[in-house]
Write a protein that holds these residues in place. Structure first.
Motif, mmCIF file in Angstrom:
data_model
loop_
_atom_site.group_PDB
_atom_site.id
_atom_site.type_symbol
_atom_site.label_atom_id
_atom_site.label_comp_id
_atom_site.label_asym_id
_atom_site.label_seq_id
_atom_site.Cartn_x
_atom_site.Cartn_y
_atom_site.Cartn_z
ATOM 1 N N GLU A 91 -14.613 -6.643 -10.047
ATOM 2 C CA GLU A 91 -13.220 -6.278 -9.497
ATOM 3 C C GLU A 91 -12.564 -4.882 -9.446
ATOM 4 O OE1 GLU A 91 -8.722 -7.738 -11.039
ATOM 5 O OE2 GLU A 91 -10.463 -8.680 -11.967
ATOM 6 N N CYS A 92 -13.317 -4.070 -10.539
ATOM 7 C CA CYS A 92 -13.031 -2.709 -10.640
ATOM 8 C C CYS A 92 -13.504 -1.844 -9.366
ATOM 9 C CB CYS A 92 -13.717 -1.919 -11.670
ATOM 10 S SG CYS A 92 -13.061 -0.340 -11.985
ATOM 11 N N VAL A 93 -14.601 -2.230 -8.934
ATOM 12 C CA VAL A 93 -15.268 -1.601 -7.721
ATOM 13 C C VAL A 93 -14.166 -1.843 -6.461
ATOM 14 C CG1 VAL A 93 -17.273 -1.649 -6.302
ATOM 15 C CG2 VAL A 93 -17.525 -1.382 -8.853
ATOM 16 N N ILE A 94 -13.972 -3.155 -6.235
ATOM 17 C CA ILE A 94 -13.294 -3.639 -5.249
ATOM 18 C C ILE A 94 -12.051 -3.069 -5.139
ATOM 19 C CG2 ILE A 94 -12.075 -5.864 -4.290
ATOM 20 C CD1 ILE A 94 -14.566 -7.361 -4.876
ATOM 21 N N GLU A 95 -11.327 -3.007 -6.365
ATOM 22 C CA GLU A 95 -10.048 -2.223 -6.395
ATOM 23 C C GLU A 95 -9.931 -0.908 -6.108
ATOM 24 O OE1 GLU A 95 -6.933 -1.241 -9.973
ATOM 25 O OE2 GLU A 95 -7.765 -3.513 -10.084
ATOM 26 N N SER A 96 -11.105 -0.202 -6.628
ATOM 27 C CA SER A 96 -11.274 1.293 -6.189
ATOM 28 C C SER A 96 -11.474 1.552 -4.635
ATOM 29 C CB SER A 96 -12.425 1.881 -7.130
ATOM 30 O OG SER A 96 -12.532 1.931 -8.365
ATOM 31 N N TYR A 97 -12.285 0.477 -4.178
ATOM 32 C CA TYR A 97 -12.527 0.688 -2.766
ATOM 33 C C TYR A 97 -11.230 0.389 -1.813
ATOM 34 C CZ TYR A 97 -14.448 -0.271 1.777
ATOM 35 O OH TYR A 97 -14.770 -0.589 3.224
ATOM 36 N N ASP A 102 -3.906 -5.497 -6.645
ATOM 37 C CA ASP A 102 -3.135 -6.716 -6.334
ATOM 38 C C ASP A 102 -4.030 -7.929 -6.532
ATOM 39 O OD1 ASP A 102 -4.598 -6.736 -4.241
ATOM 40 O OD2 ASP A 102 -3.187 -6.268 -2.593
ATOM 41 N N LEU A 103 -3.378 -9.241 -6.278
ATOM 42 C CA LEU A 103 -4.144 -10.489 -6.675
ATOM 43 C C LEU A 103 -5.652 -10.677 -5.753
ATOM 44 C CD1 LEU A 103 -3.449 -12.659 -8.548
ATOM 45 C CD2 LEU A 103 -2.420 -13.841 -6.656
ATOM 46 N N LYS A 104 -5.377 -9.947 -4.593
ATOM 47 C CA LYS A 104 -6.579 -10.234 -3.810
ATOM 48 C C LYS A 104 -8.041 -9.747 -4.305
ATOM 49 C CE LYS A 104 -4.318 -10.008 0.746
ATOM 50 N NZ LYS A 104 -4.123 -9.229 2.007
ATOM 51 N N ASN A 105 -7.665 -8.547 -5.261
ATOM 52 C CA ASN A 105 -8.858 -8.253 -5.979
ATOM 53 C C ASN A 105 -9.446 -9.172 -6.775
ATOM 54 O OD1 ASN A 105 -8.310 -5.718 -4.799
ATOM 55 N ND2 ASN A 105 -7.094 -4.870 -6.588
ATOM 56 N N SER A 106 -8.755 -10.079 -7.447
ATOM 57 C CA SER A 106 -9.405 -11.013 -8.468
ATOM 58 C C SER A 106 -9.884 -12.216 -7.451
ATOM 59 C CB SER A 106 -8.228 -11.588 -8.899
ATOM 60 O OG SER A 106 -7.580 -10.653 -10.063
ATOM 61 N N LEU A 107 -9.194 -12.639 -6.421
ATOM 62 C CA LEU A 107 -9.920 -13.502 -5.375
ATOM 63 C C LEU A 107 -11.286 -13.301 -4.785
ATOM 64 C CD1 LEU A 107 -6.694 -14.507 -3.345
ATOM 65 C CD2 LEU A 107 -7.853 -16.046 -4.884
ATOM 66 N N TYR A 108 -11.267 -11.781 -4.313
ATOM 67 C CA TYR A 108 -12.516 -11.309 -3.935
ATOM 68 C C TYR A 108 -13.581 -11.302 -4.845
ATOM 69 C CZ TYR A 108 -9.618 -9.853 0.138
ATOM 70 O OH TYR A 108 -8.938 -9.714 1.183
ATOM 71 N N SER A 109 -13.362 -10.928 -6.120
ATOM 72 C CA SER A 109 -14.219 -10.650 -7.181
ATOM 73 C C SER A 109 -14.668 -12.082 -7.571
ATOM 74 C CB SER A 109 -13.556 -9.675 -8.311
ATOM 75 O OG SER A 109 -14.345 -10.020 -9.424
ATOM 76 N N GLY A 110 -13.799 -12.828 -7.930
ATOM 77 C CA GLY A 110 -14.136 -14.426 -8.282
ATOM 78 C C GLY A 110 -14.926 -14.872 -7.293
ATOM 79 N N CYS A 111 -14.713 -14.817 -5.934
ATOM 80 C CA CYS A 111 -15.610 -15.122 -4.975
ATOM 81 C C CYS A 111 -16.919 -14.819 -4.915
ATOM 82 C CB CYS A 111 -14.823 -15.126 -3.642
ATOM 83 S SG CYS A 111 -15.880 -15.989 -2.183
ATOM 84 N N PHE A 133 -14.163 -19.957 -8.808
ATOM 85 C CA PHE A 133 -14.273 -18.737 -9.483
ATOM 86 C C PHE A 133 -13.001 -17.777 -8.950
ATOM 87 C CE2 PHE A 133 -17.938 -19.441 -11.639
ATOM 88 C CZ PHE A 133 -18.155 -18.570 -12.740
ATOM 89 N N ALA A 134 -12.946 -17.874 -7.586
ATOM 90 C CA ALA A 134 -11.799 -17.036 -6.957
ATOM 91 C C ALA A 134 -10.590 -17.731 -7.658
ATOM 92 C CB ALA A 134 -11.815 -17.167 -5.436
ATOM 93 N N ALA A 135 -10.268 -19.123 -7.865
ATOM 94 C CA ALA A 135 -9.100 -19.803 -7.955
ATOM 95 C C ALA A 135 -8.811 -19.326 -9.509
ATOM 96 C CB ALA A 135 -9.263 -21.148 -7.799
ATOM 97 N N PHE A 136 -9.986 -19.518 -9.999
ATOM 98 C CA PHE A 136 -9.882 -19.309 -11.774
ATOM 99 C C PHE A 136 -9.378 -17.685 -11.933
ATOM 100 C CE2 PHE A 136 -11.729 -18.031 -15.523
ATOM 101 C CZ PHE A 136 -11.081 -18.845 -16.824
ATOM 102 N N SER A 137 -10.072 -16.830 -11.365
ATOM 103 C CA SER A 137 -9.729 -15.448 -11.350
ATOM 104 C C SER A 137 -8.403 -15.126 -11.227
ATOM 105 C CB SER A 137 -10.913 -14.612 -10.638
ATOM 106 O OG SER A 137 -12.057 -14.639 -11.072
ATOM 107 N N ILE A 140 -5.856 -16.526 -13.679
ATOM 108 C CA ILE A 140 -5.794 -15.830 -14.947
ATOM 109 C C ILE A 140 -4.854 -14.434 -14.586
ATOM 110 C CG2 ILE A 140 -7.379 -14.519 -16.456
ATOM 111 C CD1 ILE A 140 -7.110 -17.288 -17.065
ATOM 112 N N ASP A 141 -5.569 -13.805 -13.466
ATOM 113 C CA ASP A 141 -4.857 -12.472 -13.236
ATOM 114 C C ASP A 141 -3.098 -12.751 -13.119
ATOM 115 O OD1 ASP A 141 -5.166 -9.699 -12.675
ATOM 116 O OD2 ASP A 141 -4.968 -9.922 -10.706
ATOM 117 N N PHE A 142 -2.916 -13.637 -11.995
ATOM 118 C CA PHE A 142 -1.528 -13.920 -12.145
ATOM 119 C C PHE A 142 -0.561 -14.170 -13.323
ATOM 120 C CE2 PHE A 142 2.052 -17.158 -11.355
ATOM 121 C CZ PHE A 142 2.804 -16.463 -10.386
#
Length: 146
Positions: A91-97, A102-111, A133-137, A140-142
């Protein structure tokens, strides 16, 4: 007045803030906290349900139960540590990239993590792991951000 002066931050405070916001630090913290949580969860589940599968008729000893608790704690600790590192790090790498928080980072990371873990069993489990995992992440983030 007081509002016109910019707030100056001590260089040491700035360095500590940079370290605390790095992906390596976040991943490391998630690994340590996840591992500790896994050890605790392993102790708890082993205490409630000792999975003693001995063929002999001899009664369980405290040493046998202790070995089972230690084994389960190690196993759960490793699993939770890996999961914490994988989710937090990705999630941190995706957020940095993406340069967005936002919530999409959690979705991408979970997936990514769920799909990667599920792919070991096949394509369908990989897709289900991604979705789960995307739904769960995201949930939790929401919850944490609201």
């Amino acid at each position: 007045g007081l509002l016109s002066k910019p707030i100056s931050i001590n260089p040491a405070e700035k360095k500590i803030e940079q370290i605390a916001e790095s992906c390596a630090f976040k991943g490391g913290m998630a690994t340590v906290i996840g591992g500790a949580m896994g050890v605790f969860f392993g102790l708890f589940t082993a205490a409630i349900d000792p999975n003693m599968t001995s063929i002999s008729d001899k009664p369980q000893t405290a040493r046998d139960v202790y070995k089972e608790m230690l084994s389960r704690s190690k196993s759960y600790g490793k699993s939770f540590a890996f999961l914490g590192l994988a989710l937090s790090g990705s999630e941190c790498v995706i957020e940095s990239y993406r340069a967005r928080s936002d919530l999409k980072n959690s979705l991408y990371s979970g997936c990514l993590v769920g799909g990667g873990m599920g792919l070991r069993a096949g394509v369908v489990p990989g897709c289900l792991g991604c979705a789960g995992f995307a739904a769960f992440s995201a949930a939790i983030d929401f919850y944490m951000k609201s």
